[in-house]
Design an enzyme around this catalytic site. Structure first.
Site, mmCIF file in Angstrom:
data_model
loop_
_atom_site.group_PDB
_atom_site.id
_atom_site.type_symbol
_atom_site.label_atom_id
_atom_site.label_comp_id
_atom_site.label_asym_id
_atom_site.label_seq_id
_atom_site.Cartn_x
_atom_site.Cartn_y
_atom_site.Cartn_z
ATOM 1 N N GLU A 254 98.130 10.410 62.401
ATOM 2 C CA GLU A 254 99.304 11.061 62.994
ATOM 3 C C GLU A 254 99.449 12.509 62.508
ATOM 4 O O GLU A 254 100.066 13.327 63.168
ATOM 5 C CB GLU A 254 100.574 10.242 62.668
ATOM 6 C CG GLU A 254 101.643 10.354 63.744
ATOM 7 C CD GLU A 254 102.834 9.424 63.521
ATOM 8 O OE1 GLU A 254 102.872 8.690 62.516
ATOM 9 O OE2 GLU A 254 103.750 9.460 64.356
ATOM 10 N N HIS A 281 80.003 -7.383 55.954
ATOM 11 C CA HIS A 281 79.462 -8.371 56.891
ATOM 12 C C HIS A 281 79.861 -8.049 58.317
ATOM 13 O O HIS A 281 79.866 -8.928 59.173
ATOM 14 C CB HIS A 281 79.927 -9.771 56.493
ATOM 15 C CG HIS A 281 79.455 -10.143 55.120
ATOM 16 N ND1 HIS A 281 78.309 -10.867 54.898
ATOM 17 C CD2 HIS A 281 79.947 -9.821 53.893
ATOM 18 C CE1 HIS A 281 78.139 -11.005 53.585
ATOM 19 N NE2 HIS A 281 79.115 -10.374 52.953
ATOM 20 N N LYS A 397 107.544 8.090 73.580
ATOM 21 C CA LYS A 397 108.897 7.579 73.286
ATOM 22 C C LYS A 397 109.870 8.013 74.380
ATOM 23 O O LYS A 397 110.732 7.251 74.799
ATOM 24 C CB LYS A 397 109.389 8.144 71.949
ATOM 25 C CG LYS A 397 108.748 7.515 70.724
ATOM 26 C CD LYS A 397 109.461 8.045 69.472
ATOM 27 C CE LYS A 397 108.678 7.770 68.222
ATOM 28 N NZ LYS A 397 109.206 8.497 67.056
HETATM 29 O O1 PA5 Z 1 105.531 9.757 60.493
HETATM 30 C C1 PA5 Z 1 106.347 9.681 61.386
HETATM 31 O O2 PA5 Z 1 107.148 10.602 61.626
HETATM 32 C C2 PA5 Z 1 106.484 8.432 62.234
HETATM 33 O O3 PA5 Z 1 105.468 7.536 62.001
HETATM 34 C C3 PA5 Z 1 107.822 7.759 61.968
HETATM 35 O O4 PA5 Z 1 107.896 7.376 60.626
HETATM 36 C C4 PA5 Z 1 108.046 6.547 62.869
HETATM 37 O O5 PA5 Z 1 107.924 6.922 64.207
HETATM 38 C C5 PA5 Z 1 109.428 5.964 62.644
HETATM 39 O O6 PA5 Z 1 110.401 6.924 62.872
HETATM 40 P P1 PA5 Z 1 111.867 6.801 62.318
HETATM 41 O O7 PA5 Z 1 111.819 6.764 60.832
HETATM 42 O O8 PA5 Z 1 112.579 7.999 62.845
HETATM 43 O O9 PA5 Z 1 112.420 5.524 62.852
#
Ligand code: PA5
Length: 412
Positions: A254, A281, A397
């Site tokens: 990410e 394996h 989203k």
């Molecule tokens: O790293 C990030 O920003 C994302 O992976 C968020 O942690 C994830 O989408 C969850 O978001 P939130 O904490 O706003 O619910």
């Protein structure tokens, strides 16, 4: 923690290293996670001290950066440290998973931590709604979110306890903030040790210590060859690191899979989490003989602090395996990872390195977490991406929320 690098480092990259180091020092003034190892945790410790001793389960409602870090630490320590309370994670909208988790916890003996930085994550809030209908007393919940988020406002309305994320700390870099520390501390994890491990890596990197060179060299190598070695495999030789691997995949994927800043190019190094010896394996074949597009980092535990031994017995027809007799499983798994490393070295064209962590404790996992956060930031600088945003995830989203709106209108 030690890091041994087995690929060639270009010797004429001193300027590059100095530039990278300065860029990270500058970034440290605005990005919040760098300073988490030195934060004041008295508020968290006080809260834990006063916590209801009848509560047996801590239940996290959160996803991604709001759950994976705490899960990685909890699962790492679980085999060696009986938790004070059990930690559960509701991360998925999979109805079977929700029902399965619910069947495992007694609601009266559970406390729910609703964790969402944005406060509006569909997975977290939908599950929260489901639970809130069954358990609606504010004292059963603690919220962790950004100040003034919608969730913060809701928590204020019901007068529930709320903790806030520190400024400038993004979801996937938040494990060492209240997001990870609170659930872990409530389950008996020594969060001071966790932070002191992280601080050791921080000190080492920023004050010319033992990890500075290897981190800078590794980041430069990954960035320079990111089109050739576009896959980074973390090969961890311990089941305890299974969820650390998941955390790493999220952090790396990410943060680094992006369109470059001011450019039309899409870049990234694909993270893959492997666990030894199981993946010897399966995936190993692809590493040894497949396309030369992977760099491999072995993670090994130097001392499992366990003497479990293969018994000294001979079994009919299996006499050829008597060479296993009397060996500790600790030595066996270490020899297995060493053998794979040696075999890969013999190939001569696969970039390899080893991270050795001392033992399974809070200090070690704190070090490993901070090491990977730093490495991610360093590579992000060099491949010229914004390490801390996630526009690719955001667009899905938004589409989902539009679909949900339409769905609701049609039903009406
Ligand atoms: O790293 C990030 O920003 C994302 O992976 C968020 O942690 C994830 O989408 C969850 O978001 P939130 O904490 O706003 O619910």
């Amino acid at each position: 923690m030690k890091n041994r690098i087995h690929f060639n480092i270009c010797e004429r990259q001193e300027d590059e290293k100095a530039r990278l180091f300065s860029a990270i020092e500058l970034e440290k003034t605005t990005i919040g996670y760098y300073n988490l190892p030195e934060q004041d945790i008295n508020g968290i410790l006080e809260y834990v001290k006063e916590f209801n001793s009848d509560i047996e389960n801590i239940v996290v409602l959160g996803i991604g950066g709001s759950s994976l870090g705490a899960k990685a630490v909890y699962e790492f320590l679980k085999p060696v440290k009986t938790p004070l309370r059990k930690l559960y994670f509701f991360e998925s909208t999979d109805p079977l998973n929700i029902m399965d988790l619910l069947s495992k916890i007694e609601l009266e003996k559970s406390h729910f931590l609703v964790i969402s930085k944005s406060g509006t994550t569909v997975e977290t809030i939908s599950i929260f709604k489901y639970l809130y209908l069954r358990q609606s007393s504010a004292s059963n919940y603690t919220f962790i979110t950004d100040k003034e988020s919608a969730l913060d406002k809701f928590a204020k309305d019901i007068e529930a306890k709320t903790f806030y994320l520190p400024a400038g700390v993004g979801g996937r870099f938040s494990v060492l903030s209240v997001v990870g520390l609170l659930p872990l501390a409530l389950c008996g994890v020594n969060i001071k040790e966790l932070l002191s491990g992280a601080n050791r890596v921080k000190e080492s990197f920023f004050n010319d210590g033992y990890l500075k060179e290897s981190l800078l060299n590794k980041a430069i190598f990954y960035a320079k060859y990111h089109t050739t070695y576009n896959i980074n495999c973390l090969f961890a030789y311990s089941e305890t690191l299974r969820y650390f691997s998941e955390w790493y995949v999220q952090l790396w994927g990410e943060s680094l899979g992006k369109k470059q800043c001011n450019s039309a190019f899409h870049v990234g190094v694909t993270p893959i989490g492997l666990i030894g010896p199981k993946d010897q394996h399966s995936f190993l074949q692809l590493i040894v003989e497949g396309t030369r597009d992977k760099s491999i980092t072995f993670i090994k535990i130097e001392d499992f602090q366990n003497e479990l031994t293969v018994p000294d017995i001979t079994l009919p027809h299996l006499e050829s395996l008597d060479m296993l007799n009397g060996i500790t499983f600790h030595d066996l798994i270490t020899m297995q990872s060493d053998s794979v490393l040696e075999a890969l070295k013999m190939q001569g064209d696969i970039p390899l390195d080893e991270i050795l962590i001392e033992k399974v404790d809070e200090d070690s996992i704190g070090q490993l977490i901070y090491y990977y956060e730093l490495l991610t930031s360093l590579v992000g600088q060099l491949i010229n991406v914004n390490t801390y945003n996630q526009p690719g995830v955001e667009s899905g989203k938004i589409i989902l929320k539009n679909k949900l709106q339409k769905n609701k209108k049609v039903k009406k």
